[in-house]
Design a protein around this motif. Structure first.
Motif: not given
Ligand code: IDP
Length: 143
Positions: A11, A51, A54, A59, A63, A87, A93, A104, A111-112, A114, A117-118
């Motif tokens: 990222k 995405y 989502h 978020f 994102l 993973r 995450t 990570r 979390i924003d 991070n 991605h995988g």
């Molecule tokens: P992952 O990347 O570990 O598979 P996902 O739940 O698929 O996680 O979420 C996708 C991406 O969205 C995360 O990597 C993160 O960048 C963002 N994200 C997920 N949950 C949150 C949150 O609660 N707040 C802010 N960003 C989030």
């Protein structure tokens, strides 16, 4: 166990930190092979489409803004149990919950933002690989 493929993104935060090579080293050290790779700067439409699952999450806007804030590296990783293995290399995450020694834990700040991605399953891996790569761009292991 047959070879499996997964899709990975380094990222914008990790690209800005100049740790592409360090992250590739983690993949290779774990036995995953990079069989396709490119750097790109995602458009808003590209990030929204990637995405889409989502879209209703609070978020989502942040994102998409983050994922379009700078260049990313996208790659296809191939190896035994590639989806789960990647993973594990990535960690949780939320970096605050990521196990020590994971990408990570080592490279993400929140979390924003991070770092990586995988894909979370073989089905999503196939979809995500096809979103960024044509068949001709993927170079499987030959020997
Ligand atoms: P992952 O990347 O570990 O598979 P996902 O739940 O698929 O996680 O979420 C996708 C991406 O969205 C995360 O990597 C993160 O960048 C963002 N994200 C997920 N949950 C949150 C949150 O609660 N707040 C802010 N960003 C989030």
């Amino acid at each position: 166990m047959a070879l499996e493929r997964t899709f990975s993104i380094i990222k914008p935060d990790a690209v800005a930190k100049n740790v592409i090579g360090a992250i590739y080293n983690r993949f290779e050290s774990a036995g995953l092979r990079i069989v396709a790779s490119k750097m790109l700067h995602m458009s808003k439409e590209q990030a929204e489409g990637f995405y889409a699952e989502h879209k209703e999450r609070p978020f989502f806007g942040a994102l998409v803004d983050f994922m379009t804030s700078g260049p990313v590296m996208v790659q296809v990783l191939e190896g035994e149990n590639a989806v789960i293995k990647n993973r594990e290399i990535m960690g949780a995450t939320n970096p605050a919950e990521a196990a020590a020694g994971t990408l990570r834990a080592d490279y993400a700040v929140s979390i924003d933002e991070n770092a990586v991605h995988g894909s979370d399953a073989p089905e999503s891996a196939a979809r995500e690989i096809a979103y960024f790569f044509s068949d001709e761009e993927i170079c499987p292991r030959t020997r």
